[in-house]
Scaffold this motif. Structure first.
Motif, PDB file in Angstrom:
ATOM      1  N   VAL A 115     -22.594   9.343  72.145  1.00  0.00           N
ATOM      2  CA  VAL A 115     -23.543   8.258  71.932  1.00  0.00           C
ATOM      3  C   VAL A 115     -23.061   7.025  72.698  1.00  0.00           C
ATOM      4  O   VAL A 115     -21.922   6.576  72.539  1.00  0.00           O
ATOM      5  CB  VAL A 115     -23.744   7.931  70.438  1.00  0.00           C
ATOM      6  CG1 VAL A 115     -22.426   7.555  69.748  1.00  0.00           C
ATOM      7  CG2 VAL A 115     -24.772   6.824  70.272  1.00  0.00           C
ATOM      8  N   ASP A 116     -23.941   6.517  73.555  1.00  0.00           N
ATOM      9  CA  ASP A 116     -23.663   5.305  74.338  1.00  0.00           C
ATOM     10  C   ASP A 116     -25.011   4.734  74.766  1.00  0.00           C
ATOM     11  O   ASP A 116     -25.903   5.483  75.172  1.00  0.00           O
ATOM     12  CB  ASP A 116     -22.809   5.630  75.558  1.00  0.00           C
ATOM     13  CG  ASP A 116     -22.155   4.386  76.162  1.00  0.00           C
ATOM     14  OD1 ASP A 116     -22.917   3.480  76.590  1.00  0.00           O
ATOM     15  OD2 ASP A 116     -20.921   4.314  76.190  1.00  0.00           O
ATOM     16  N   ASP A 117     -25.167   3.417  74.669  1.00  0.00           N
ATOM     17  CA  ASP A 117     -26.458   2.825  75.024  1.00  0.00           C
ATOM     18  C   ASP A 117     -26.605   2.598  76.527  1.00  0.00           C
ATOM     19  O   ASP A 117     -27.668   2.177  76.993  1.00  0.00           O
ATOM     20  CB  ASP A 117     -26.693   1.525  74.260  1.00  0.00           C
ATOM     21  CG  ASP A 117     -25.656   0.459  74.587  1.00  0.00           C
ATOM     22  OD1 ASP A 117     -24.593   0.810  75.129  1.00  0.00           O
ATOM     23  OD2 ASP A 117     -25.907  -0.727  74.303  1.00  0.00           O
ATOM     24  N   GLN A 151     -17.495  22.848  82.333  1.00  0.00           N
ATOM     25  CA  GLN A 151     -17.907  23.912  81.412  1.00  0.00           C
ATOM     26  C   GLN A 151     -18.054  23.477  79.951  1.00  0.00           C
ATOM     27  O   GLN A 151     -17.856  24.268  79.022  1.00  0.00           O
ATOM     28  CB  GLN A 151     -16.948  25.117  81.484  1.00  0.00           C
ATOM     29  CG  GLN A 151     -17.060  25.922  82.770  1.00  0.00           C
ATOM     30  CD  GLN A 151     -16.449  25.226  83.963  1.00  0.00           C
ATOM     31  OE1 GLN A 151     -15.292  24.849  83.932  1.00  0.00           O
ATOM     32  NE2 GLN A 151     -17.227  25.064  85.028  1.00  0.00           N
ATOM     33  N   TYR A 152     -18.398  22.214  79.743  1.00  0.00           N
ATOM     34  CA  TYR A 152     -18.720  21.768  78.388  1.00  0.00           C
ATOM     35  C   TYR A 152     -20.223  21.671  78.226  1.00  0.00           C
ATOM     36  O   TYR A 152     -20.943  21.359  79.183  1.00  0.00           O
ATOM     37  CB  TYR A 152     -18.098  20.404  78.083  1.00  0.00           C
ATOM     38  CG  TYR A 152     -16.607  20.452  77.864  1.00  0.00           C
ATOM     39  CD1 TYR A 152     -16.071  20.718  76.612  1.00  0.00           C
ATOM     40  CD2 TYR A 152     -15.736  20.227  78.927  1.00  0.00           C
ATOM     41  CE1 TYR A 152     -14.695  20.774  76.417  1.00  0.00           C
ATOM     42  CE2 TYR A 152     -14.366  20.279  78.739  1.00  0.00           C
ATOM     43  CZ  TYR A 152     -13.858  20.545  77.482  1.00  0.00           C
ATOM     44  OH  TYR A 152     -12.499  20.611  77.299  1.00  0.00           O
ATOM     45  N   GLU A 153     -20.702  21.922  77.010  1.00  0.00           N
ATOM     46  CA  GLU A 153     -22.087  21.617  76.672  1.00  0.00           C
ATOM     47  C   GLU A 153     -22.118  20.181  76.152  1.00  0.00           C
ATOM     48  O   GLU A 153     -21.264  19.793  75.343  1.00  0.00           O
ATOM     49  CB  GLU A 153     -22.608  22.582  75.605  1.00  0.00           C
ATOM     50  CG  GLU A 153     -22.703  24.025  76.068  1.00  0.00           C
ATOM     51  CD  GLU A 153     -23.262  24.926  74.996  1.00  0.00           C
ATOM     52  OE1 GLU A 153     -24.036  24.435  74.157  1.00  0.00           O
ATOM     53  OE2 GLU A 153     -22.918  26.117  74.992  1.00  0.00           O
ATOM     54  N   VAL A 154     -23.089  19.412  76.590  1.00  0.00           N
ATOM     55  CA  VAL A 154     -23.130  17.989  76.248  1.00  0.00           C
ATOM     56  C   VAL A 154     -24.466  17.630  75.609  1.00  0.00           C
ATOM     57  O   VAL A 154     -25.533  17.929  76.168  1.00  0.00           O
ATOM     58  CB  VAL A 154     -22.901  17.111  77.491  1.00  0.00           C
ATOM     59  CG1 VAL A 154     -22.964  15.626  77.118  1.00  0.00           C
ATOM     60  CG2 VAL A 154     -21.550  17.438  78.136  1.00  0.00           C
ATOM     61  N   LEU A 155     -24.401  17.008  74.442  1.00  0.00           N
ATOM     62  CA  LEU A 155     -25.568  16.446  73.766  1.00  0.00           C
ATOM     63  C   LEU A 155     -25.470  14.937  73.848  1.00  0.00           C
ATOM     64  O   LEU A 155     -24.380  14.376  73.690  1.00  0.00           O
ATOM     65  CB  LEU A 155     -25.605  16.893  72.305  1.00  0.00           C
ATOM     66  CG  LEU A 155     -25.569  18.402  72.047  1.00  0.00           C
ATOM     67  CD1 LEU A 155     -25.442  18.673  70.554  1.00  0.00           C
ATOM     68  CD2 LEU A 155     -26.812  19.065  72.605  1.00  0.00           C
ATOM     69  N   LEU A 156     -26.601  14.260  74.066  1.00  0.00           N
ATOM     70  CA  LEU A 156     -26.588  12.812  74.274  1.00  0.00           C
ATOM     71  C   LEU A 156     -27.437  12.087  73.243  1.00  0.00           C
ATOM     72  O   LEU A 156     -28.467  12.595  72.781  1.00  0.00           O
ATOM     73  CB  LEU A 156     -27.108  12.477  75.675  1.00  0.00           C
ATOM     74  CG  LEU A 156     -26.311  13.012  76.865  1.00  0.00           C
ATOM     75  CD1 LEU A 156     -27.022  12.650  78.167  1.00  0.00           C
ATOM     76  CD2 LEU A 156     -24.891  12.457  76.851  1.00  0.00           C
ATOM     77  N   ALA A 157     -26.983  10.877  72.910  1.00  0.00           N
ATOM     78  CA  ALA A 157     -27.743   9.976  72.043  1.00  0.00           C
ATOM     79  C   ALA A 157     -27.575   8.559  72.579  1.00  0.00           C
ATOM     80  O   ALA A 157     -26.535   8.217  73.150  1.00  0.00           O
ATOM     81  CB  ALA A 157     -27.250  10.069  70.605  1.00  0.00           C
ATOM     82  N   HIS A 158     -28.614   7.729  72.399  1.00  0.00           N
ATOM     83  CA  HIS A 158     -28.578   6.370  72.953  1.00  0.00           C
ATOM     84  C   HIS A 158     -28.363   5.295  71.902  1.00  0.00           C
ATOM     85  O   HIS A 158     -28.142   4.132  72.227  1.00  0.00           O
ATOM     86  CB  HIS A 158     -29.871   6.079  73.720  1.00  0.00           C
ATOM     87  CG  HIS A 158     -31.094   6.109  72.849  1.00  0.00           C
ATOM     88  ND1 HIS A 158     -31.738   7.280  72.518  1.00  0.00           N
ATOM     89  CD2 HIS A 158     -31.765   5.114  72.229  1.00  0.00           C
ATOM     90  CE1 HIS A 158     -32.765   7.004  71.739  1.00  0.00           C
ATOM     91  NE2 HIS A 158     -32.809   5.710  71.545  1.00  0.00           N
ATOM     92  N   ASP A 159     -28.460   5.670  70.617  1.00  0.00           N
ATOM     93  CA  ASP A 159     -28.214   4.708  69.542  1.00  0.00           C
ATOM     94  C   ASP A 159     -27.766   5.459  68.292  1.00  0.00           C
ATOM     95  O   ASP A 159     -27.676   6.695  68.292  1.00  0.00           O
ATOM     96  CB  ASP A 159     -29.451   3.843  69.256  1.00  0.00           C
ATOM     97  CG  ASP A 159     -30.669   4.663  68.819  1.00  0.00           C
ATOM     98  OD1 ASP A 159     -30.509   5.868  68.499  1.00  0.00           O
ATOM     99  OD2 ASP A 159     -31.781   4.099  68.787  1.00  0.00           O
TER     100      ASP A 159
END
Length: 239
Positions: free
Chosen positions: A9-11, A27-35
């Motif tokens: 999580v990073d804006d 080789q990592y799976e990455v999920l993202l969040a903005h808030d």
């Protein structure tokens, strides 16, 4: 649990894109969040597969510290804090709330990757350790569950670095463990000359063990060297 799924999580969209691209190449799976809200939603949807969370301290709707607390109430998944502040206070607060590591902005993606690998390596080794239980002064440390059972029989989860520190202490009772060794095991790196995060961690662990901070009987300070776990420890495979 997979050791390859990271929730970030990073804006800052540029940072999110940079980290996703760099970590996926490794080789990592990455999920993202903005808030904070989107992070908590992603965490709940993917809790069983997430192996590590990276939390920015400053977010538009909350602080990373609050998210760290929320994660700790739900899981013992490792947490790395990102902070743009040069203040050591921010780093100490993160560690007190159960973060496993921190890294300052701006940062080198290679350093962050090294921190991630070190945390995953330590977490991966825990499952194969024997014996499972370490008993001392009415407490029981459960290696498999990463939990501490107090003299009243109440079990509570330990954060990553707290678990690593206590595990090292109970495995070496009566042995003086120097600061550099403790830092290497809990953080995967040496401490800077002004870095007091290890002392904060020891203080927090003393509180968990009901060990008097002014006159500790369990985790004793060896001035100029490090710490010693000053009690008898027994081990076993069953409670």
């Amino acid at each position: 649990m997979s050791n390859r799924t990271i929730l970030i999580v990073d804006d800052d969209q540029k940072i999110r894109t940079l980290l996703k691209t760099y970590l996926e190449k490794n080789q990592y799976e990455v999920l993202l969040a903005h808030d904070g809200a989107s992070f908590l939603a992603e965490f709940e949807r993917n809790r069983d597969s997430i192996s590590l969370c990276i939390l920015d301290v400053m977010l538009p709707d909350t602080e990373g510290f609050a998210l760290c607390q929320s994660v700790r109430r739900r899981s013992d998944v490792p947490v790395i804090m990102l902070t743009a502040s040069a203040e050591e206070t921010d780093r100490i607060v993160g560690l007190e709330l159960g973060a496993d590591d921190y890294i300052g902005k701006p940062f080198n993606p290679r350093e962050l990757l090294a921190r991630i690998k070190a945390i995953h390596r330590r977490a991966g080794h825990e499952r194969g350790q024997t014996p499972r239980y370490f008993r001392f002064n009415g407490f029981v440390l459960d290696i498999l569950e990463r939990s501490l059972i107090d003299p009243d029989g109440v079990s509570s989860a330990l954060s990553g670095m707290d678990f690593q520190l206590l595990k090292l202490l109970v495995e070496h009772p009566g042995e003086v463990l120097d600061r550099s060794r403790l830092a290497e095991v809990t953080r995967g790196r040496d401490l800077g000359p002004l870095d007091r995060s290890l002392d904060v961690q020891v203080s927090r662990l003393r509180q968990r063990l009901q060990d008097d901070g002014k006159q500790p009987a369990l985790i004793k300070t060896v001035r100029g060297s490090g710490y010693v776990f000053s009690t008898t420890v027994s081990t076993g495979h069953a409670l």
